[in-house]
Design a protein around this motif. Structure first.
Motif, PDB file in Angstrom:
ATOM      1  N   ARG A  21      -5.816   9.379   7.475  1.00  0.00           N
ATOM      2  CA  ARG A  21      -5.899   9.518   6.034  1.00  0.00           C
ATOM      3  C   ARG A  21      -6.546   8.294   5.408  1.00  0.00           C
ATOM      4  NH1 ARG A  21       0.003  12.020   5.000  1.00  0.00           N
ATOM      5  NH2 ARG A  21      -0.442  14.045   5.907  1.00  0.00           N
ATOM      6  N   GLN A  22      -7.097   8.511   4.230  1.00  0.00           N
ATOM      7  CA  GLN A  22      -7.634   7.417   3.438  1.00  0.00           C
ATOM      8  C   GLN A  22      -6.635   7.073   2.347  1.00  0.00           C
ATOM      9  OE1 GLN A  22     -11.563   8.382   2.073  1.00  0.00           O
ATOM     10  NE2 GLN A  22     -12.292   8.862   4.111  1.00  0.00           N
ATOM     11  N   ILE A  23      -6.968   6.093   1.548  1.00  0.00           N
ATOM     12  CA  ILE A  23      -6.117   5.728   0.425  1.00  0.00           C
ATOM     13  C   ILE A  23      -6.176   6.868  -0.587  1.00  0.00           C
ATOM     14  CG2 ILE A  23      -5.783   4.099  -1.469  1.00  0.00           C
ATOM     15  CD1 ILE A  23      -7.145   1.989   0.372  1.00  0.00           C
ATOM     16  N   ALA A  24      -5.022   7.375  -0.986  1.00  0.00           N
ATOM     17  CA  ALA A  24      -4.955   8.495  -1.930  1.00  0.00           C
ATOM     18  C   ALA A  24      -5.455   8.051  -3.297  1.00  0.00           C
ATOM     19  CB  ALA A  24      -3.524   9.013  -2.033  1.00  0.00           C
ATOM     20  N   THR A  25      -6.187   8.927  -3.956  1.00  0.00           N
ATOM     21  CA  THR A  25      -6.728   8.612  -5.276  1.00  0.00           C
ATOM     22  C   THR A  25      -5.649   8.633  -6.350  1.00  0.00           C
ATOM     23  OG1 THR A  25      -8.835   9.596  -4.621  1.00  0.00           O
ATOM     24  CG2 THR A  25      -8.484   9.277  -6.979  1.00  0.00           C
ATOM     25  N   PHE A  26      -4.739   9.582  -6.267  1.00  0.00           N
ATOM     26  CA  PHE A  26      -3.791   9.775  -7.358  1.00  0.00           C
ATOM     27  C   PHE A  26      -2.343   9.528  -6.955  1.00  0.00           C
ATOM     28  CE2 PHE A  26      -7.515  12.431  -8.307  1.00  0.00           C
ATOM     29  CZ  PHE A  26      -7.908  11.796  -9.472  1.00  0.00           C
ATOM     30  N   GLY A  27      -2.138   8.685  -5.988  1.00  0.00           N
ATOM     31  CA  GLY A  27      -0.777   8.347  -5.581  1.00  0.00           C
ATOM     32  C   GLY A  27      -0.793   7.145  -4.660  1.00  0.00           C
ATOM     33  N   GLU A  56      -1.258   0.763  -3.425  1.00  0.00           N
ATOM     34  CA  GLU A  56      -1.042   1.417  -4.712  1.00  0.00           C
ATOM     35  C   GLU A  56      -2.250   2.280  -5.026  1.00  0.00           C
ATOM     36  OE1 GLU A  56      -0.570  -1.919  -7.290  1.00  0.00           O
ATOM     37  OE2 GLU A  56       1.397  -2.424  -6.478  1.00  0.00           O
ATOM     38  N   ARG A  57      -2.066   3.269  -5.873  1.00  0.00           N
ATOM     39  CA  ARG A  57      -3.202   4.137  -6.199  1.00  0.00           C
ATOM     40  C   ARG A  57      -4.286   3.310  -6.874  1.00  0.00           C
ATOM     41  NH1 ARG A  57      -4.452   6.121 -10.906  1.00  0.00           N
ATOM     42  NH2 ARG A  57      -3.166   5.798 -12.732  1.00  0.00           N
ATOM     43  N   PRO A  58      -5.551   3.620  -6.588  1.00  0.00           N
ATOM     44  CA  PRO A  58      -6.643   2.874  -7.235  1.00  0.00           C
ATOM     45  C   PRO A  58      -6.631   3.093  -8.743  1.00  0.00           C
ATOM     46  CG  PRO A  58      -7.483   4.392  -5.552  1.00  0.00           C
ATOM     47  CD  PRO A  58      -6.025   4.650  -5.687  1.00  0.00           C
ATOM     48  N   LYS A  59      -7.023   2.078  -9.444  1.00  0.00           N
ATOM     49  CA  LYS A  59      -7.088   2.150 -10.905  1.00  0.00           C
ATOM     50  C   LYS A  59      -8.538   1.961 -11.345  1.00  0.00           C
ATOM     51  CE  LYS A  59      -2.478   0.187 -11.350  1.00  0.00           C
ATOM     52  NZ  LYS A  59      -2.124   0.141  -9.959  1.00  0.00           N
ATOM     53  N   TYR A  97      -7.978  -1.848  -6.262  1.00  0.00           N
ATOM     54  CA  TYR A  97      -6.986  -1.444  -5.291  1.00  0.00           C
ATOM     55  C   TYR A  97      -5.917  -2.524  -5.213  1.00  0.00           C
ATOM     56  CZ  TYR A  97     -10.240   2.087  -3.615  1.00  0.00           C
ATOM     57  OH  TYR A  97     -11.073   3.166  -3.530  1.00  0.00           O
ATOM     58  N   GLY A  98      -4.683  -2.095  -5.172  1.00  0.00           N
ATOM     59  CA  GLY A  98      -3.594  -3.043  -5.034  1.00  0.00           C
ATOM     60  C   GLY A  98      -2.843  -2.781  -3.740  1.00  0.00           C
ATOM     61  N   PHE A  99      -2.594  -3.824  -2.985  1.00  0.00           N
ATOM     62  CA  PHE A  99      -1.836  -3.700  -1.748  1.00  0.00           C
ATOM     63  C   PHE A  99      -0.602  -4.564  -1.832  1.00  0.00           C
ATOM     64  CE2 PHE A  99      -5.782  -2.106  -0.110  1.00  0.00           C
ATOM     65  CZ  PHE A  99      -5.390  -1.198   0.847  1.00  0.00           C
ATOM     66  N   GLN A 100       0.448  -4.078  -1.243  1.00  0.00           N
ATOM     67  CA  GLN A 100       1.649  -4.874  -1.110  1.00  0.00           C
ATOM     68  C   GLN A 100       1.930  -4.994   0.377  1.00  0.00           C
ATOM     69  OE1 GLN A 100       4.737  -2.896  -3.237  1.00  0.00           O
ATOM     70  NE2 GLN A 100       4.011  -3.618  -5.209  1.00  0.00           N
ATOM     71  N   LYS A 150      -8.070  -8.025   6.690  1.00  0.00           N
ATOM     72  CA  LYS A 150      -9.351  -7.416   7.052  1.00  0.00           C
ATOM     73  C   LYS A 150      -9.195  -5.902   7.192  1.00  0.00           C
ATOM     74  CE  LYS A 150     -13.199  -7.252  10.153  1.00  0.00           C
ATOM     75  NZ  LYS A 150     -13.688  -7.403  11.496  1.00  0.00           N
ATOM     76  N   PHE A 151      -8.097  -5.482   7.795  1.00  0.00           N
ATOM     77  CA  PHE A 151      -7.822  -4.050   7.925  1.00  0.00           C
ATOM     78  C   PHE A 151      -7.740  -3.386   6.549  1.00  0.00           C
ATOM     79  CE2 PHE A 151      -4.308  -0.940   7.711  1.00  0.00           C
ATOM     80  CZ  PHE A 151      -4.920   0.114   8.368  1.00  0.00           C
ATOM     81  N   THR A 152      -7.054  -4.022   5.586  1.00  0.00           N
ATOM     82  CA  THR A 152      -6.927  -3.425   4.254  1.00  0.00           C
ATOM     83  C   THR A 152      -8.282  -3.323   3.563  1.00  0.00           C
ATOM     84  OG1 THR A 152      -6.383  -5.527   3.160  1.00  0.00           O
ATOM     85  CG2 THR A 152      -4.537  -4.190   3.948  1.00  0.00           C
ATOM     86  N   ILE A 153      -9.122  -4.337   3.745  1.00  0.00           N
ATOM     87  CA  ILE A 153     -10.473  -4.289   3.153  1.00  0.00           C
ATOM     88  C   ILE A 153     -11.263  -3.134   3.755  1.00  0.00           C
ATOM     89  CG2 ILE A 153     -12.671  -5.526   2.927  1.00  0.00           C
ATOM     90  CD1 ILE A 153     -10.355  -6.593   1.147  1.00  0.00           C
ATOM     91  N   GLU A 154     -11.151  -2.941   5.051  1.00  0.00           N
ATOM     92  CA  GLU A 154     -11.846  -1.822   5.687  1.00  0.00           C
ATOM     93  C   GLU A 154     -11.327  -0.483   5.185  1.00  0.00           C
ATOM     94  OE1 GLU A 154     -11.686  -2.382   9.947  1.00  0.00           O
ATOM     95  OE2 GLU A 154     -13.035  -4.114   9.845  1.00  0.00           O
ATOM     96  N   MET A 155     -10.027  -0.393   4.919  1.00  0.00           N
ATOM     97  CA  MET A 155      -9.472   0.850   4.374  1.00  0.00           C
ATOM     98  C   MET A 155     -10.008   1.107   2.965  1.00  0.00           C
ATOM     99  SD  MET A 155      -7.800   2.404   6.641  1.00  0.00           S
ATOM    100  CE  MET A 155      -7.292   3.698   5.536  1.00  0.00           C
ATOM    101  N   ILE A 156     -10.140   0.060   2.173  1.00  0.00           N
ATOM    102  CA  ILE A 156     -10.719   0.201   0.832  1.00  0.00           C
ATOM    103  C   ILE A 156     -12.156   0.685   0.934  1.00  0.00           C
ATOM    104  CG2 ILE A 156     -11.547  -1.101  -1.183  1.00  0.00           C
ATOM    105  CD1 ILE A 156      -8.977  -2.825  -0.883  1.00  0.00           C
ATOM    106  N   GLU A 157     -12.941   0.067   1.813  1.00  0.00           N
ATOM    107  CA  GLU A 157     -14.343   0.464   1.968  1.00  0.00           C
ATOM    108  C   GLU A 157     -14.443   1.911   2.411  1.00  0.00           C
ATOM    109  OE1 GLU A 157     -15.667  -2.504   4.757  1.00  0.00           O
ATOM    110  OE2 GLU A 157     -16.149  -3.943   3.165  1.00  0.00           O
TER     111      GLU A 157
END
Length: 173
Positions: A21-27, A56-59, A97-100, A150-157
């Motif tokens: 899965r990718q980062i969800a747009t609305f959740g 977190e969902r992208p804003k 994009y916000g990551f925790q 680096k992994f989170t940046i790749e997920m954003i891309e």
């Protein structure tokens, strides 16, 4: 960490198995990671860290807001340039994009085995569990947090194009 250590961690981070899965747009989306690192001073000693990263969902950030954020602490010339950018960029939207990263969710285990055998064993376990949000990352023990970034940046891309498309289809940008 020195800049060389950070660069080394970035260059030696490899996503072995990316989440389906990718980062969800609305959740919000969470990813379970298995970070596998060979210990530098020990032969066949491998540290496995498991945990969770929450995205977190992208804003949507408007050009005006982006320029304001970008200019905090800058002088008058930068303000003038930003104003020109703002006028030219009415159609541009930026996604934030916000990551925790919760260290409390991270567990560590050190095993005696070859790096490849640990990767193979972890891959089989992840594939058998069939969790579409699991990731396996090979990284550097001393810079393991850099490897996760680096992994989170790749997920954003990987996710950004689909997220922008979703926002456009709903008429939000």
């Amino acid at each position: 960490m020195k800049q060389d250590d950070i660069d080394y961690a970035i260059e030696n981070t490899q996503v072995i198995l990316a989440p389906e899965r990718q980062i969800a747009t609305f959740g919000n989306t969470s990813f379970d990671f298995h970070l596998i690192c060979e210990l530098m001073d020990s032969v066949n000693q491998i540290r496995i860290r498991t945990g969770r990263i929450e995205a977190e969902r992208p804003k949507i950030i408007s050009p005006e807001h982006f320029c304001r954020m970008m200019l905090e602490g800058f002088g008058e010339k930068a303000q003038e340039y930003a104003e020109r950018l703002r006028e030219q960029a009415r159609q541009i939207a930026v996604l934030r994009y916000g990551f925790q990263f919760r260290k409390s969710g991270v567990t560590e285990e050190t095993v005696s085995a070859s790096l490849q055998s640990v990767i193979d064993r972890t891959r089989r376990a992840v594939e058998n569990a069939a969790n579409p949000n699991d990731a396996i990352i090979q990284g550097v023990d001393e810079g393991w947090e850099v490897c996760l970034l680096k992994f989170t940046i790749e997920m954003i891309e990987r996710s950004a194009g689909g997220n922008l498309g979703d926002f456009k289809r709903r008429g939000l940008i």
